[in-house]
Design a protein around this motif. Structure first.
Motif, PDB file in Angstrom:
ATOM      1  N   TRP A 174       0.927  -1.484  -0.045  1.00 58.77           N
ATOM      2  CA  TRP A 174      -0.025   0.055   0.104  1.00 58.77           C
ATOM      3  C   TRP A 174       0.903   1.253   0.030  1.00 58.77           C
ATOM      4  O   TRP A 174       0.344   2.427  -0.153  1.00 58.77           O
ATOM      5  CB  TRP A 174      -0.970  -0.149   1.214  1.00 58.77           C
ATOM      6  CG  TRP A 174      -0.203  -0.021   2.579  1.00 58.77           C
ATOM      7  CD1 TRP A 174       0.479   0.765   3.308  1.00 58.77           C
ATOM      8  CD2 TRP A 174      -0.053  -1.583   3.141  1.00 58.77           C
ATOM      9  NE1 TRP A 174       1.049  -0.002   4.445  1.00 58.77           N
ATOM     10  CE2 TRP A 174       0.709  -1.184   4.488  1.00 58.77           C
ATOM     11  CE3 TRP A 174      -0.625  -2.865   3.026  1.00 58.77           C
ATOM     12  CZ2 TRP A 174       0.924  -2.254   5.348  1.00 58.77           C
ATOM     13  CZ3 TRP A 174      -0.123  -3.771   3.671  1.00 58.77           C
ATOM     14  CH2 TRP A 174       0.636  -3.362   5.142  1.00 58.77           C
ATOM     15  N   ARG A 175       2.104   1.322   0.134  1.00 61.49           N
ATOM     16  CA  ARG A 175       2.919   2.323   0.102  1.00 61.49           C
ATOM     17  C   ARG A 175       3.445   2.687  -1.315  1.00 61.49           C
ATOM     18  O   ARG A 175       3.765   3.883  -1.615  1.00 61.49           O
ATOM     19  CB  ARG A 175       4.291   2.046   0.636  1.00 61.49           C
ATOM     20  CG  ARG A 175       4.171   1.994   2.286  1.00 61.49           C
ATOM     21  CD  ARG A 175       5.536   1.532   2.952  1.00 61.49           C
ATOM     22  NE  ARG A 175       6.721   2.083   2.496  1.00 61.49           N
ATOM     23  CZ  ARG A 175       7.227   3.024   3.410  1.00 61.49           C
ATOM     24  NH1 ARG A 175       6.860   3.556   4.678  1.00 61.49           N
ATOM     25  NH2 ARG A 175       8.354   3.694   2.707  1.00 61.49           N
ATOM     26  N   LYS A 176       2.923   1.958  -2.392  1.00 56.36           N
ATOM     27  CA  LYS A 176       3.298   2.481  -3.831  1.00 56.36           C
ATOM     28  C   LYS A 176       1.965   2.444  -4.556  1.00 56.36           C
ATOM     29  O   LYS A 176       0.966   1.756  -4.013  1.00 56.36           O
ATOM     30  CB  LYS A 176       4.138   1.196  -4.328  1.00 56.36           C
ATOM     31  CG  LYS A 176       5.668   1.391  -3.810  1.00 56.36           C
ATOM     32  CD  LYS A 176       6.289   2.478  -4.117  1.00 56.36           C
ATOM     33  CE  LYS A 176       7.840   2.321  -3.861  1.00 56.36           C
ATOM     34  NZ  LYS A 176       8.704   1.339  -4.673  1.00 56.36           N
ATOM     35  N   VAL A 177       1.760   3.376  -5.500  1.00 51.87           N
ATOM     36  CA  VAL A 177       0.859   3.298  -6.368  1.00 51.87           C
ATOM     37  C   VAL A 177       0.813   3.180  -7.834  1.00 51.87           C
ATOM     38  O   VAL A 177       2.238   3.729  -8.304  1.00 51.87           O
ATOM     39  CB  VAL A 177      -0.218   4.533  -6.109  1.00 51.87           C
ATOM     40  CG1 VAL A 177      -0.877   4.597  -4.698  1.00 51.87           C
ATOM     41  CG2 VAL A 177       0.554   5.829  -6.281  1.00 51.87           C
ATOM     42  N   GLU A 178       0.171   3.184  -8.696  1.00 56.49           N
ATOM     43  CA  GLU A 178       0.340   3.247 -10.225  1.00 56.49           C
ATOM     44  C   GLU A 178       0.554   4.632 -10.469  1.00 56.49           C
ATOM     45  O   GLU A 178      -0.392   5.474 -10.091  1.00 56.49           O
ATOM     46  CB  GLU A 178      -0.553   2.430 -11.086  1.00 56.49           C
ATOM     47  CG  GLU A 178      -0.251   2.435 -12.563  1.00 56.49           C
ATOM     48  CD  GLU A 178      -1.333   1.620 -13.299  1.00 56.49           C
ATOM     49  OE1 GLU A 178      -1.150   1.750 -14.511  1.00 56.49           O
ATOM     50  OE2 GLU A 178      -1.916   0.971 -12.612  1.00 56.49           O
ATOM     51  N   VAL A 179       1.391   5.292 -11.141  1.00 60.74           N
ATOM     52  CA  VAL A 179       1.617   6.404 -11.765  1.00 60.74           C
ATOM     53  C   VAL A 179       0.304   6.895 -12.625  1.00 60.74           C
ATOM     54  O   VAL A 179       0.228   6.086 -13.634  1.00 60.74           O
ATOM     55  CB  VAL A 179       2.864   6.901 -12.212  1.00 60.74           C
ATOM     56  CG1 VAL A 179       2.939   8.552 -12.770  1.00 60.74           C
ATOM     57  CG2 VAL A 179       4.028   6.628 -11.385  1.00 60.74           C
ATOM     58  N   GLN A 180      -0.260   8.012 -12.515  1.00 58.71           N
ATOM     59  CA  GLN A 180      -1.403   8.272 -13.283  1.00 58.71           C
ATOM     60  C   GLN A 180      -0.966   9.741 -13.907  1.00 58.71           C
ATOM     61  O   GLN A 180      -0.626  10.861 -13.136  1.00 58.71           O
ATOM     62  CB  GLN A 180      -2.769   8.407 -12.586  1.00 58.71           C
ATOM     63  CG  GLN A 180      -3.093   6.976 -12.262  1.00 58.71           C
ATOM     64  CD  GLN A 180      -4.494   7.124 -11.542  1.00 58.71           C
ATOM     65  OE1 GLN A 180      -5.247   7.725 -12.080  1.00 58.71           O
ATOM     66  NE2 GLN A 180      -4.511   6.297 -10.505  1.00 58.71           N
ATOM     67  N   ARG A 181      -1.419  10.032 -15.120  1.00 58.52           N
ATOM     68  CA  ARG A 181      -1.077  11.522 -15.779  1.00 58.52           C
ATOM     69  C   ARG A 181      -2.333  12.397 -15.356  1.00 58.52           C
ATOM     70  O   ARG A 181      -3.140  12.970 -16.046  1.00 58.52           O
ATOM     71  CB  ARG A 181      -0.899  11.307 -17.394  1.00 58.52           C
ATOM     72  CG  ARG A 181      -0.044  10.121 -17.732  1.00 58.52           C
ATOM     73  CD  ARG A 181       0.285  10.350 -19.096  1.00 58.52           C
ATOM     74  NE  ARG A 181       1.052  11.394 -19.316  1.00 58.52           N
ATOM     75  CZ  ARG A 181       1.503  11.492 -20.842  1.00 58.52           C
ATOM     76  NH1 ARG A 181       1.359  10.751 -21.635  1.00 58.52           N
ATOM     77  NH2 ARG A 181       2.196  12.833 -21.222  1.00 58.52           N
ATOM     78  N   LYS A 182      -2.544  12.533 -14.111  1.00 58.84           N
ATOM     79  CA  LYS A 182      -3.660  13.599 -13.612  1.00 58.84           C
ATOM     80  C   LYS A 182      -2.976  14.151 -12.053  1.00 58.84           C
ATOM     81  O   LYS A 182      -2.014  13.782 -11.693  1.00 58.84           O
ATOM     82  CB  LYS A 182      -4.836  12.839 -13.250  1.00 58.84           C
ATOM     83  CG  LYS A 182      -4.859  11.661 -12.410  1.00 58.84           C
ATOM     84  CD  LYS A 182      -6.211  10.804 -12.174  1.00 58.84           C
ATOM     85  CE  LYS A 182      -7.155  11.507 -11.613  1.00 58.84           C
ATOM     86  NZ  LYS A 182      -8.286  10.653 -11.358  1.00 58.84           N
ATOM     87  N   ALA A 183      -3.496  15.155 -11.853  1.00 62.40           N
ATOM     88  CA  ALA A 183      -3.365  16.020 -10.709  1.00 62.40           C
ATOM     89  C   ALA A 183      -3.761  15.084  -9.480  1.00 62.40           C
ATOM     90  O   ALA A 183      -4.446  14.410  -9.366  1.00 62.40           O
ATOM     91  CB  ALA A 183      -3.799  17.439 -10.668  1.00 62.40           C
TER      92      ALA A 183
END
Length: 376
Positions: A44-53
């Protein structure tokens, strides 16, 4: 005579502080890689990068506190850790439980909630800093033990220094083929010598955290003996004119301003906005989980007006040295290699009270040689 006196000082100070040094050093070694270990064991410390604010702090607070009615959002700490990492909201609930909530910074969805009282590395950190004692007592017990350890390292160097040139070579190597008592003696002296310089840095940086006033003379000396006026925060709310309430949630104003003024910084930490009696503070860090390169901001707690700012590039050399204290303490100022060195040196420091006590015990309980019988 001088070395004999230093030897006695080294011995008795070592026996007095040995247990404290062992525990503090061992827990310090464990804590060095805590972020690396947690990244591997806590998805849960990592997330998938998204191209949004990112979503705004007020939205993160609302999502994190949905299951904790009665907790004031103004008392929370909100942290954005960067594009690949979850954001967190930290607070203490009505039962006094320190709680960390992990959220997706792009959606505001809760990923995990953690009771920090039972978290392994929280317990390790508490032992390292306080030995599980009340903070007021631990400050002096741990601080006293570490201070004695600094003296031990210095007196150890005096005792290590060979009297004759021909002895120097053997002081740099461990004689592995010798009897175990000699190997133990070499482990104490040789490893102690190699670890002394880094050990001093780790010990002193730890003392600077316990007693910040110890760092002030060093900062002053680095700055040439005079305080840098731009380093002194002058904000006093009682001198400010009454302000109208901000048109939007204060954390959102703070976040947007900090993001605009420090656009290349990965990590943003927003402190509690409080009751309106103190400024609202925000810190931005160029690299996630690194605390040296940072900008600092103070905001009016009612209007959200920016009152003061301190940028890393404008700070004095002494203040920059002060800012890097934590990263020095855990070795991460030099990246993974620095943390590896801090880990190994911490283990060596933990071993010194053990090998030193064995040396002392062996000298007190030497087996007397039996007299050889002579023929009549």
């Amino acid at each position: 005579m001088f070395k004999k006196t230093v030897g006695k000082l080294h011995l008795w100070l070592g026996l007095a502080s040995g247990l404290i040094v062992f525990i503090v050093s061992l827990t310090g070694a464990i804590f060095v890689f805590q972020d690396d270990i947690r990244d591997l064991t806590e998805p849960w410390r990592k997330v998938e990068v998204q191209r949004k604010a990112y979503v705004l702090p007020s939205q993160l607070q609302a999502a994190a506190l949905a299951g904790h009615p009665g907790v004031d959002a103004a008392s929370t700490w909100v942290t954005y850790f960067g594009p690949e990492r979850s954001a967190t909201v930290f607070f203490t609930d009505k039962s006094g439980v320190p709680t960390q909530v992990y959220l997706n910074p792009y959606t505001g969805r809760v990923l995990h909630e953690q009771d920090l009282r039972t978290h392994f590395f929280t317990i390790v950190q508490e032992i390292h800093m306080h030995l599980l004692l009340p903070e007021a007592i631990a400050k002096w017990v741990v601080g006293g033990g570490v201070s004695v350890f600094v003296v031990m390292l210095l007196t150890g160097l005096v005792l290590w220094w060979p009297k004759r040139k021909q002895e120097r070579k053997q002081r740099f190597t461990i004689k592995w083929g010798a009897r175990w008592r000699r190997v133990n003696y070499d482990l104490h002296n040789v490893l102690g010598f190699y670890a002394a310089s880094i050990g001093l840095v780790l010990a002193l940086s730890g003392l600077f955290m316990l007693y910040p006033w110890l760092l002030e003379p060093l900062v002053l000396a680095v700055d040439g003996g005079r305080p840098a006026p731009q380093e002194i925060m002058k904000t006093k709310l009682d001198t400010l004119q009454p302000a109208t309430a901000a048109p939007q949630p204060l954390p959102d104003i703070v976040y947007r301003t900090a993001r605009r003024l420090s656009p290349d910084h990965e990590m943003i930490l927003l402190g509690p906005t409080g009751t309106g009696k103190d400024p609202a503070f925000c810190w931005t860090y160029r690299k996630a989980l690194h605390y040296y390169h940072r900008d600092e901001y103070a905001f009016h707690p009612v209007s959200g007006q920016l009152l003061e700012s301190r940028f890393h590039n404008t700070k004095s050399a002494g203040t920059k040295l002060s800012d890097m204290n934590y990263d020095l303490h855990v070795g991460q100022i030099l990246g993974f290699g620095g943390k590896l060195v801090a880990f190994l040196v911490s283990l060596i420091c933990a071993s010194l009270p053990v090998t030193g006590t064995i040396i002392w015990w062996g000298r007190r309980h030497k087996t007397k040689k039996k007299p050889r019988l002579q023929a009549v």
